[in-house]
Design an enzyme around this catalytic site. Structure first.
Site, PDB file in Angstrom:
ATOM      1  N   TYR A  54      97.560 -41.380  54.729  1.00  0.00           N
ATOM      2  CA  TYR A  54      97.387 -40.763  56.058  1.00  0.00           C
ATOM      3  C   TYR A  54      96.905 -39.321  55.881  1.00  0.00           C
ATOM      4  O   TYR A  54      95.957 -38.890  56.548  1.00  0.00           O
ATOM      5  CB  TYR A  54      98.710 -40.815  56.835  1.00  0.00           C
ATOM      6  CG  TYR A  54      98.614 -40.336  58.272  1.00  0.00           C
ATOM      7  CD1 TYR A  54      97.820 -41.000  59.211  1.00  0.00           C
ATOM      8  CD2 TYR A  54      99.333 -39.222  58.706  1.00  0.00           C
ATOM      9  CE1 TYR A  54      97.742 -40.567  60.527  1.00  0.00           C
ATOM     10  CE2 TYR A  54      99.270 -38.791  60.030  1.00  0.00           C
ATOM     11  CZ  TYR A  54      98.470 -39.462  60.934  1.00  0.00           C
ATOM     12  OH  TYR A  54      98.402 -39.032  62.242  1.00  0.00           O
ATOM     13  N   SER A  87      95.819 -33.820  62.601  1.00  0.00           N
ATOM     14  CA  SER A  87      97.282 -33.830  62.581  1.00  0.00           C
ATOM     15  C   SER A  87      97.765 -32.650  61.745  1.00  0.00           C
ATOM     16  O   SER A  87      96.982 -32.103  60.947  1.00  0.00           O
ATOM     17  CB  SER A  87      97.757 -35.142  61.940  1.00  0.00           C
ATOM     18  OG  SER A  87      99.132 -35.099  61.661  1.00  0.00           O
TER      19      SER A  87
HETATM   20  N1  LIG Z   1     102.023 -39.021  67.759  1.00  0.00           N
HETATM   21  C1  LIG Z   1     102.004 -38.088  66.831  1.00  0.00           C
HETATM   22  O1  LIG Z   1     103.056 -37.557  66.424  1.00  0.00           O
HETATM   23  C2  LIG Z   1     100.695 -37.606  66.259  1.00  0.00           C
HETATM   24  C3  LIG Z   1     100.700 -36.446  65.482  1.00  0.00           C
HETATM   25  C4  LIG Z   1      99.506 -36.020  64.928  1.00  0.00           C
HETATM   26  C5  LIG Z   1      98.343 -36.696  65.141  1.00  0.00           C
HETATM   27  N2  LIG Z   1      98.348 -37.833  65.912  1.00  0.00           N
HETATM   28  C6  LIG Z   1      97.077 -38.537  66.098  1.00  0.00           C
HETATM   29  O2  LIG Z   1      96.847 -38.734  67.469  1.00  0.00           O
HETATM   30  C7  LIG Z   1      95.978 -39.832  67.655  1.00  0.00           C
HETATM   31  C8  LIG Z   1      96.513 -40.734  68.774  1.00  0.00           C
HETATM   32  O3  LIG Z   1      97.735 -41.301  68.369  1.00  0.00           O
HETATM   33  P1  LIG Z   1      98.985 -41.496  69.342  1.00  0.00           P
HETATM   34  O4  LIG Z   1     100.093 -40.705  68.754  1.00  0.00           O
HETATM   35  O5  LIG Z   1      98.600 -41.286  70.742  1.00  0.00           O
HETATM   36  O6  LIG Z   1      99.334 -43.030  69.009  1.00  0.00           O
HETATM   37  P2  LIG Z   1      99.227 -44.375  69.843  1.00  0.00           P
HETATM   38  O7  LIG Z   1      99.961 -44.253  71.125  1.00  0.00           O
HETATM   39  O8  LIG Z   1      99.641 -45.439  68.868  1.00  0.00           O
HETATM   40  O9  LIG Z   1      97.676 -44.488  70.162  1.00  0.00           O
HETATM   41  C9  LIG Z   1      96.740 -44.992  69.250  1.00  0.00           C
HETATM   42  C10 LIG Z   1      95.537 -45.479  70.028  1.00  0.00           C
HETATM   43  O10 LIG Z   1      94.548 -45.952  69.104  1.00  0.00           O
HETATM   44  C11 LIG Z   1      94.047 -47.179  69.614  1.00  0.00           C
HETATM   45  N3  LIG Z   1      93.527 -48.036  68.561  1.00  0.00           N
HETATM   46  C12 LIG Z   1      94.209 -48.529  67.493  1.00  0.00           C
HETATM   47  N4  LIG Z   1      93.393 -49.326  66.775  1.00  0.00           N
HETATM   48  C13 LIG Z   1      92.196 -49.349  67.415  1.00  0.00           C
HETATM   49  C14 LIG Z   1      90.962 -49.997  67.163  1.00  0.00           C
HETATM   50  N5  LIG Z   1      90.798 -50.783  66.079  1.00  0.00           N
HETATM   51  N6  LIG Z   1      89.949 -49.825  68.022  1.00  0.00           N
HETATM   52  C15 LIG Z   1      90.110 -49.030  69.114  1.00  0.00           C
HETATM   53  N7  LIG Z   1      91.244 -48.366  69.395  1.00  0.00           N
HETATM   54  C16 LIG Z   1      92.267 -48.527  68.551  1.00  0.00           C
HETATM   55  C17 LIG Z   1      95.250 -47.817  70.292  1.00  0.00           C
HETATM   56  O11 LIG Z   1      94.825 -48.752  71.286  1.00  0.00           O
HETATM   57  P3  LIG Z   1      94.788 -50.361  71.112  1.00  0.00           P
HETATM   58  O12 LIG Z   1      95.996 -50.750  70.301  1.00  0.00           O
HETATM   59  O13 LIG Z   1      94.837 -50.829  72.536  1.00  0.00           O
HETATM   60  O14 LIG Z   1      93.500 -50.663  70.447  1.00  0.00           O
HETATM   61  C18 LIG Z   1      95.864 -46.619  70.980  1.00  0.00           C
HETATM   62  O15 LIG Z   1      95.234 -46.386  72.213  1.00  0.00           O
HETATM   63  C19 LIG Z   1      95.865 -40.516  66.281  1.00  0.00           C
HETATM   64  O16 LIG Z   1      94.648 -40.153  65.679  1.00  0.00           O
HETATM   65  C20 LIG Z   1      97.038 -39.934  65.505  1.00  0.00           C
HETATM   66  O17 LIG Z   1      96.800 -39.933  64.116  1.00  0.00           O
HETATM   67  C21 LIG Z   1      99.494 -38.287  66.487  1.00  0.00           C
END
Ligand SMILES: NC(=O)c1ccc[n+]([C@@H]2O[C@H](COP(=O)([O-])OP(=O)(O)OC[C@H]3O[C@@H](n4cnc5c(N)ncnc54)[C@H](OP(=O)(O)O)[C@@H]3O)[C@@H](O)[C@H]2O)c1
Length: 254
Positions: free
Chosen positions: A162, A149
């Site tokens: 975080y 991130s």
């Molecule tokens: N969105 C942003 O602005 C942003 C910015 C920088 C970095 N990121 C990073 O991008 C990555 C993806 O995030 P996103 O933004 O796409 O958020 P998201 O839509 O909330 O996706 C998170 C994913 O993680 C899965 N997950 C959560 N707990 C889990 C567990 N115990 N076991 C297996 N899977 C699990 C969730 O699926 P289930 O709930 O079905 O398990 C979901 O598929 C993360 O690492 C986040 O830190 C996001």
């Protein structure tokens, strides 16, 4: 035209929404068979159906990868179902923000368990398979992508733990890269800025409000923007390793 990942197998964690879902689709569109890991089976099954229409196979893996056995099983089931593993995208993550003073240590634990420990367990199980794939056709190279991130490069108030998890992934990725790069396993760190997903929704209402006012009307990235970057990383020729990509929305300052 031949698809660039034809004959390869990818595992994407956190494939049930956001960046993981978009990445699984994008890898499949390039011809990879894709294993989809997350807890929400219904979401994974719907995605698998869409992926099936791209003329590749999808494997649904209902897994809580904070459990080391689930993390290991997700990798082993992928390798046994498809016979190999070429690409792992360690994407699953959670962001629970707020002040350190008076914090809920349970929220810290959730972030460390998923953003750090689950990524370590998936990587540990995957590395022997990636090292094997790197010895074999069609690519003779393999990829481990860790999703960090902007929070892995710049610390900000209300984001301490975080930040800690994402800075940690950066250090781990660089160390691992040096260990395996001569054996043609490429380790890459992808660092998105604000992306429109379900991530913020996990926070307490007051924190969501704080984040909304911090980001204002900023035009966020789409998950597909990050997926495109991941496809760029894994479709490079064998001698080219993209080690790190930072992608911010144009209007994002920090
Ligand atoms: N969105 C942003 O602005 C942003 C910015 C920088 C970095 N990121 C990073 O991008 C990555 C993806 O995030 P996103 O933004 O796409 O958020 P998201 O839509 O909330 O996706 C998170 C994913 O993680 C899965 N997950 C959560 N707990 C889990 C567990 N115990 N076991 C297996 N899977 C699990 C969730 O699926 P289930 O709930 O079905 O398990 C979901 O598929 C993360 O690492 C986040 O830190 C996001």
């Amino acid at each position: 035209m031949a698809r660039k990942l034809e004959g390869t197998v990818a595992l994407v964690t956190g494939a049930s929404s956001g960046i993981g879902e978009a990445t699984a689709l994008a890898l499949a569109a390039e011809g990879a068979h894709v294993a989809l890991a997350a807890r929400r089976r219904d979401r994974l099954e719907a995605l698998a159906e869409r992926i099936g229409a791209l003329d590749v196979k999808a494997l649904v893996l209902e897994a809580d990868i904070t459990q080391p056995a689930d993390a290991r099983d997700a990798v082993e089931k992928t390798a046994s179902e498809f016979g190999r593993l070429d690409i792992v995208v360690n994407n699953a993550g959670v962001m629970l923000l707020g002040p350190v003073v008076g914090a809920d240590p349970g929220e810290w634990q959730r972030m460390v368990d998923l953003n750090v420990n689950a990524l370590l367990h998936v990587s540990l199980a995957a590395l022997p398979h990636l090292l094997n794939a790197a010895q074999s056709e069609p690519r003779r190279v393999a990829d481990l992508i860790n999703i960090s991130s902007t929070a892995g490069r710049t610390a900000r108030a209300m984001s301490g733990v975080y930040n800690l998890t994402k800075f940690g992934i950066g250090a781990f990725s660089e160390s691992l890269r040096q260990e395996v790069t001569k054996r043609h396993v490429r380790v890459a760190l992808v660092e998105p800025g604000a992306t429109s997903t379900e991530l913020l929704g996990q926070n307490r209402p007051a924190v969501q409000e704080m984040l909304r006012s911090r980001l204002g009307e900023l035009e966020r990235l789409e998950s597909a923007d990050i997926a495109n970057a991941i496809v760029y990383v894994v479709t490079q020729p064998r001698h080219v390793a993209i080690n790190e990509i930072l992608i911010r929305p144009t209007e994002q300052e920090y």
